[in-house]
Design a protein around this motif. Sequence first.
Motif, PDB file in Angstrom:
ATOM      1  N   SER A  48       0.827  -1.197   0.000  1.00 20.33           N
ATOM      2  CA  SER A  48       0.000   0.000   0.000  1.00 20.33           C
ATOM      3  C   SER A  48       0.866   1.254   0.000  1.00 20.33           C
ATOM      4  O   SER A  48       1.995   1.253   0.509  1.00 20.33           O
ATOM      5  N   LYS A  49       0.335   2.326  -0.571  1.00 21.19           N
ATOM      6  CA  LYS A  49       1.068   3.590  -0.582  1.00 21.19           C
ATOM      7  C   LYS A  49       1.330   4.117   0.833  1.00 21.19           C
ATOM      8  O   LYS A  49       2.440   4.600   1.106  1.00 21.19           O
ATOM      9  N   PRO A  50       0.364   4.031   1.762  1.00 21.53           N
ATOM     10  CA  PRO A  50       0.661   4.481   3.132  1.00 21.53           C
ATOM     11  C   PRO A  50       1.836   3.743   3.757  1.00 21.53           C
ATOM     12  O   PRO A  50       2.594   4.317   4.549  1.00 21.53           O
ATOM     13  N   THR A  51       2.016   2.468   3.389  1.00 20.82           N
ATOM     14  CA  THR A  51       3.143   1.701   3.926  1.00 20.82           C
ATOM     15  C   THR A  51       4.466   2.286   3.470  1.00 20.82           C
ATOM     16  O   THR A  51       5.406   2.425   4.259  1.00 20.82           O
ATOM     17  N   VAL A  52       4.546   2.650   2.189  1.00 23.99           N
ATOM     18  CA  VAL A  52       5.787   3.218   1.657  1.00 23.99           C
ATOM     19  C   VAL A  52       6.073   4.569   2.301  1.00 23.99           C
ATOM     20  O   VAL A  52       7.205   4.848   2.724  1.00 23.99           O
ATOM     21  N   TYR A  53       5.053   5.400   2.402  1.00 19.92           N
ATOM     22  CA  TYR A  53       5.235   6.731   3.000  1.00 19.92           C
ATOM     23  C   TYR A  53       5.608   6.621   4.474  1.00 19.92           C
ATOM     24  O   TYR A  53       6.442   7.385   4.975  1.00 19.92           O
ATOM     25  N   ALA A  54       4.998   5.662   5.176  1.00 15.89           N
ATOM     26  CA  ALA A  54       5.294   5.491   6.604  1.00 15.89           C
ATOM     27  C   ALA A  54       6.719   4.997   6.809  1.00 15.89           C
ATOM     28  O   ALA A  54       7.384   5.370   7.784  1.00 15.89           O
ATOM     29  N   ARG A  55       7.194   4.174   5.895  1.00 14.03           N
ATOM     30  CA  ARG A  55       8.528   3.573   6.053  1.00 14.03           C
ATOM     31  C   ARG A  55       9.635   4.537   5.647  1.00 14.03           C
ATOM     32  O   ARG A  55      10.689   4.586   6.290  1.00 14.03           O
ATOM     33  N   TYR A  56       9.428   5.302   4.557  1.00 17.05           N
ATOM     34  CA  TYR A  56      10.523   6.114   4.014  1.00 17.05           C
ATOM     35  C   TYR A  56      10.243   7.618   3.985  1.00 17.05           C
ATOM     36  O   TYR A  56      11.149   8.393   3.685  1.00 17.05           O
ATOM     37  N   GLY A  57       9.026   8.023   4.274  1.00 16.91           N
ATOM     38  CA  GLY A  57       8.705   9.441   4.343  1.00 16.91           C
ATOM     39  C   GLY A  57       8.412  10.073   3.001  1.00 16.91           C
ATOM     40  O   GLY A  57       7.328  10.584   2.763  1.00 16.91           O
ATOM     41  N   ASP A  58       9.395  10.039   2.108  1.00 16.11           N
ATOM     42  CA  ASP A  58       9.225  10.610   0.774  1.00 16.11           C
ATOM     43  C   ASP A  58      10.185   9.909  -0.184  1.00 16.11           C
ATOM     44  O   ASP A  58      10.906   8.980   0.201  1.00 16.11           O
ATOM     45  N   LYS A  59      10.180  10.353  -1.424  1.00 16.17           N
ATOM     46  CA  LYS A  59      11.022   9.712  -2.433  1.00 16.17           C
ATOM     47  C   LYS A  59      12.501   9.855  -2.102  1.00 16.17           C
ATOM     48  O   LYS A  59      13.298   8.938  -2.349  1.00 16.17           O
ATOM     49  N   ARG A  60      12.861  10.979  -1.530  1.00 13.78           N
ATOM     50  CA  ARG A  60      14.264  11.178  -1.158  1.00 13.78           C
ATOM     51  C   ARG A  60      14.702  10.153  -0.126  1.00 13.78           C
ATOM     52  O   ARG A  60      15.806   9.603  -0.202  1.00 13.78           O
ATOM     53  N   GLY A  61      13.817   9.872   0.850  1.00 17.36           N
ATOM     54  CA  GLY A  61      14.140   8.875   1.867  1.00 17.36           C
ATOM     55  C   GLY A  61      14.282   7.487   1.272  1.00 17.36           C
ATOM     56  O   GLY A  61      15.167   6.712   1.669  1.00 17.36           O
ATOM     57  N   LEU A  62      13.424   7.160   0.314  1.00 14.97           N
ATOM     58  CA  LEU A  62      13.509   5.857  -0.353  1.00 14.97           C
ATOM     59  C   LEU A  62      14.782   5.766  -1.182  1.00 14.97           C
ATOM     60  O   LEU A  62      15.477   4.732  -1.162  1.00 14.97           O
ATOM     61  N   PHE A  63      15.119   6.836  -1.895  1.00 10.09           N
ATOM     62  CA  PHE A  63      16.337   6.831  -2.709  1.00 10.09           C
ATOM     63  C   PHE A  63      17.569   6.684  -1.822  1.00 10.09           C
ATOM     64  O   PHE A  63      18.518   5.973  -2.170  1.00 10.09           O
ATOM     65  N   ALA A  64      17.554   7.331  -0.656  1.00 10.95           N
ATOM     66  CA  ALA A  64      18.682   7.219   0.269  1.00 10.95           C
ATOM     67  C   ALA A  64      18.853   5.773   0.735  1.00 10.95           C
ATOM     68  O   ALA A  64      19.978   5.276   0.847  1.00 10.95           O
TER      69      ALA A  64
END
Length: 248
Positions: A65-81
């Motif tokens: 789910s999208k909320p799962t991704v946002y909760a885990r990494y905050g934003d795209k920058r956090g995921l890229f990091a």
Amino acid sequence: MGLTATRTRAAAARREVPKSRGGRPTKSAAIERDQRLIEVATRLFLDRGFDATSLDAVAEAARVSKPTVYARYGDKRGLFAAVLRREIARWLAPLSAAAEMQLGSASDISVEQRLVEIGREMLTFTCGPDAVAFSRMMTSQAINFPDIAKLGKEEGWLKAVATTARFFDHLVAQGALDVDDTTIAAEVFLDVVVGHNHRLATFGTPPEMKVAEKRMRAAIKLFLAGALGSADRVQSAAKGTQRRRPSR
């Protein structure tokens, strides 16, 4: 109909994630989910680039789910990091392994040959397509997101320098190198041995590996000429002769 079926399978995959009594995924399921997210995000960043990759696309491809991704990494920058951190660790592994192997190699192997073996490993992973692609993304995003550039420096460059410096410390202790600051020596070594070839690859004009290795060998000879001092020490090191480091 195809879109409906795809959504149905994605929803089913989400429902099949093992849950604890509190309704949250079990620890093993959460780890597996995070690994899948990083794998999917890595592929999308490499295929599409930073700007064209969205968290929505990552969530859909990873079947979470999208909320799962946002909760885990905050934003795209956090995921890229997170992706970048894992990729850097993967790139550094061969360097660490090569350095450890050379530390345990026979004493009759010359310093030059030991450095060639390490340099060859470094060329392979620093000029590879994935490393080059992430280097370009870091460069393009560095101004807008300086923390990503900082991550690349601290997790990548500085750790590579530290690993190489520890190997040089071993050579100094053997009397095979004569340098006062192994950290600076490591920085110079990394730059002259792989820096030029990596920059060419990043600019889209990677040299042939045969040409890159020829340049690497020449760079190592120049490096050793400065790190060993006088000509007789260069000849001794080439033969694998160890000398005690002079007292200071």
